[in-house]
Design an enzyme around this catalytic site. Structure first.
Site, short mmCIF file in Angstrom:
data_model
loop_
_atom_site.label_atom_id
_atom_site.label_comp_id
_atom_site.label_asym_id
_atom_site.label_seq_id
_atom_site.Cartn_x
_atom_site.Cartn_y
_atom_site.Cartn_z
CG ASN A 169 -0.35 0.60 2.43
OD1 ASN A 169 -0.24 1.82 2.56
ND2 ASN A 169 0.10 -0.24 3.35
CB CYS A 215 4.51 5.81 7.59
SG CYS A 215 3.49 5.41 6.16
N GLY A 243 2.08 -8.07 12.27
CA GLY A 243 2.69 -8.37 10.98
C GLY A 243 2.10 -9.68 10.46
#
Lengths: 272, 332
Positions: B82, B145, B259
């Site tokens: 993503n 991020c 995860g």
């Protein structure tokens, strides 16, 4: 009707021409029809239980039809790994279904404009359902289908449209059936005719993005209202992953295909 | 020596799933992960969200962000990439429009936050402190991020910078800070050590792994920003390894493990590696109720294995061979 997630079993997997197939499913649970009130353009996320962890996310498909007894169907074509795996599904196979999702097309009405349904490829289902609903309501004369594909094999479920008495104009790129060329050529002529005769029309369209771009350009140029049913990559289908952003004009640069759409006003979509 | 592994199964109702995590007393360890649960409301259509032990919100920045161009996601083998671009409503709208609903649930509310530079991180922590008595339990500081161009990759990769950033944010709020670490480093233990020294109450492990996929027909990357973050079962082995390394080095530092958790067995693996709480992320997209199912499966599995409490098994994994001396590179 808010979306739910439920299990369904495949009851039929019917091959059509051009690599298309119709997957029919029955939702589990007596008297349960989670998609019974679906509107044309609304969609479901489908994930065969057999996928385990290999293919991770469900795939989005427009509903082709849904009945009060809990059966519903989708039209697919094997493109990638997901749809190829679905093509091999058998009656009895289990599917995880999330839906109904999104905002569909407005209904066909007796005093509204004539609806020109412009379909291409796997974009047929919402317009097929729109035609089915209109015909059932005795409003078949209020719409016309303009349906395009690469060749004759690329046009499917024509018998349904014929049975409902829906006026259908076909176009193929190779000229094997209907007008030769893109369906948007036929659409341009139809708009011209309507405007010459003062007929009120609006366009409802679903299909490959290049086709939708052409429909949008045509509609904006000719001042015709057009509703586009868009397709974007999505992981969830209910407004969480934010993968399916659609560029729009207005306050915010993006809206979401899954929750704000998939049907958008052509004037709102920000395509260069 | 550790106690021998019990073999007799027990009844599921005899399993105590309660999960102490620093000052928090979670009823069970399974939360949902940032970016995979929005601000929660969408999930209320599907199930009773209060069954989760906690929710980590979409990452919040001082001002709203609109996100990245398309395409933003693509699926890969047992995973997805993503590049959403940290789209969020911003601090003010979060506090006024989103927090009240979350606070009503009675779950542990972890507000994931980030800034574009050190000052905006501190500003975000300071402004979110206003939610301290209004339902915010933890500020989960995202220093990792991959989808933000501006600001520092160094926040997530340089221990001294991460320590300073943590220290300054801890000073700006009385809400405990858990730092979500990046897996895109060569020594995750050094990063955990640094943020612990900076005052972090705990760490979340792991964020997505920087990744890429290519469409060979168009010769273009499959996400618009070329690189994105890989999540899902594909990253679970990496996440487990990092949780284990950090737990071994810093056994008292609470670790929230995540995860690719899809099942109760995945969850128990993370606990045995050293996690005291867990977040389910990508699984929520395909299955909104995934977190609750994982909790139920964890209980069933613990009962089957005769494990009564999490404390019995947190970090219990024993090496097959004498402890390897390497940490990040396999032996040649």
């Amino acid at each position: 009707m808010p979306p739910t997630q439920f299990r369904a079993r495949v009851t039929d997997n019917r091959s059509l021409t051009g690599g298309y197939f119709v997957l029919t499913m029955q939702s589990e649970g007596a008297g349960s029809a989670p998609l019974g009130a679906v509107t044309p353009g609304q969609f479901v996320m489908l994930r065969p239980e057999a996928w385990d962890r290999d293919l991770l996310n469900p795939r989005a498909f427009s509903v082709l039809d849904a009945y009060p007894d809990g059966t519903f169907s989708v039209l697919l074509k094997a493109y990638g790994r997901g749809t190829t795996a679905m093509k091999a599904m058998h009656p009895g196979d289990a599917m995880t279904v999330t839906g109904p999702l999104g905002q569909g097309f407005g209904p066909t009405t007796a005093d509204g404009p004539t609806q020109l349904l412009v379909a291409g490829g796997v974009g047929l289902p919402p317009l097929h359902l729109q035609a089915r609903r209109a015909a059932a309501a005795g409003l078949g004369h209020k719409l016309q289908m303009l349906y395009g594909g690469r060749d004759a094999d690329d046009l499917v479920l024509l018998d349904d449209l014929k049975a409902w008495g829906v006026d259908t104009r076909l176009a193929t790129e190779d000229g094997s059936v209907g007008d030769k060329g893109f369906v948007t050529v036929a659409l341009a002529r139809r708009i011209e005719q309507a405007q010459a005769e003062g007929e009120a029309i609006e366009i409802l369209s679903c299909g490959p993005t290049p086709m939708l771009r052409a429909v949008r350009t045509l509609a904006l140029d000719r001042g015709v209202t057009a509703w586009l049913c868009l397709e974007e990559q999505m992981a969830c289908g209910f407004g969480v992953c934010l993968g399916c952003a659609v560029p729009v004009y207005g306050e915010k640069p993006y809206r979401y295909c899954c929750t704000d759409g998939p049907v958008f006003d052509a004037r709102e979509v920000r395509w260069s | 020596m550790s106690a021998p592994r019990p073999t007799a199964s027990i009844a599921p109702e005899d399993v105590d799933l309660s999960a102490p995590f620093g000052p928090l007393r979670l009823p069970h360890p399974v939360m949902t992960a940032s970016g995979c649960f929005a601000y929660g409301q969408q999930f209320a259509h599907f199930f009773d969200v209060s069954q989760l032990s906690g929710i980590s919100t979409k990452g919040i920045s001082p001002s709203p962000r609109m996100g990245n161009p398309l395409p933003r996601i693509c699926e890969t083998a047992s995973g997805m990439i993503n590049s959403i671009g940290l789209e969020n409503v911003g601090c003010d709208a979060f506090l006024s429009d989103k927090l009240p609903w979350l606070a009503e649930l009675g779950v542990s509310v972890w507000v994931n936050f980030f800034g574009e530079d050190m000052a905006s991180y501190v500003e975000c922590a300071r402004r979110l402190d206003a939610g301290r008595d209004k339902g915010i339990d933890v500020l989960e500081m995202n220093i990792s991020c991959p989808n933000i161009k501006k600001g520092g990759i160094e926040f997530g990769t340089v221990p001294a910078v991460a320590k300073e950033l943590t220290r300054r944010c801890v000073e700006a709020t009385q809400v405990p800070i858990v730092v979500k670490l990046s897996p895109n480093v060569s020594d995750v233990v050094a990063m955990a050590q640094a943020v612990a020294e900076g005052g972090a109450m705990g760490v979340s492990l792991i964020n997505t792994i920087t990744a890429m996929a290519i469409d060979v027909r168009t010769r273009k990357p499959r996400v618009a920003t070329t690189y994105g973050g890989l999540s899902g079962p594909a990253i679970k082995p990496v996440a487990l390894r990092m949780v284990h390394q950090v737990h071994r080095a810093l056994p008292d530092l609470p670790i929230c493990g995540m995860g690719g958790i899809m099942t109760g067995e995945d969850a128990l693996e993370f606990i045995m590696a050293g996690a005291r709480s867990l977040q389910v992320g990508t699984a929520n997209f395909a299955e909104p109720i995934a977190g609750v199912r994982v909790r139920d499966e964890l209980r069933t599995l613990m009962a089957e294995l005769g494990i009564r409490t999490l404390e019995e098994v947190v970090g219990c994994v024993q090496p097959l061979e004498p402890e390897p001396t390497w940490h990040t590179e396999p032996p040649t």
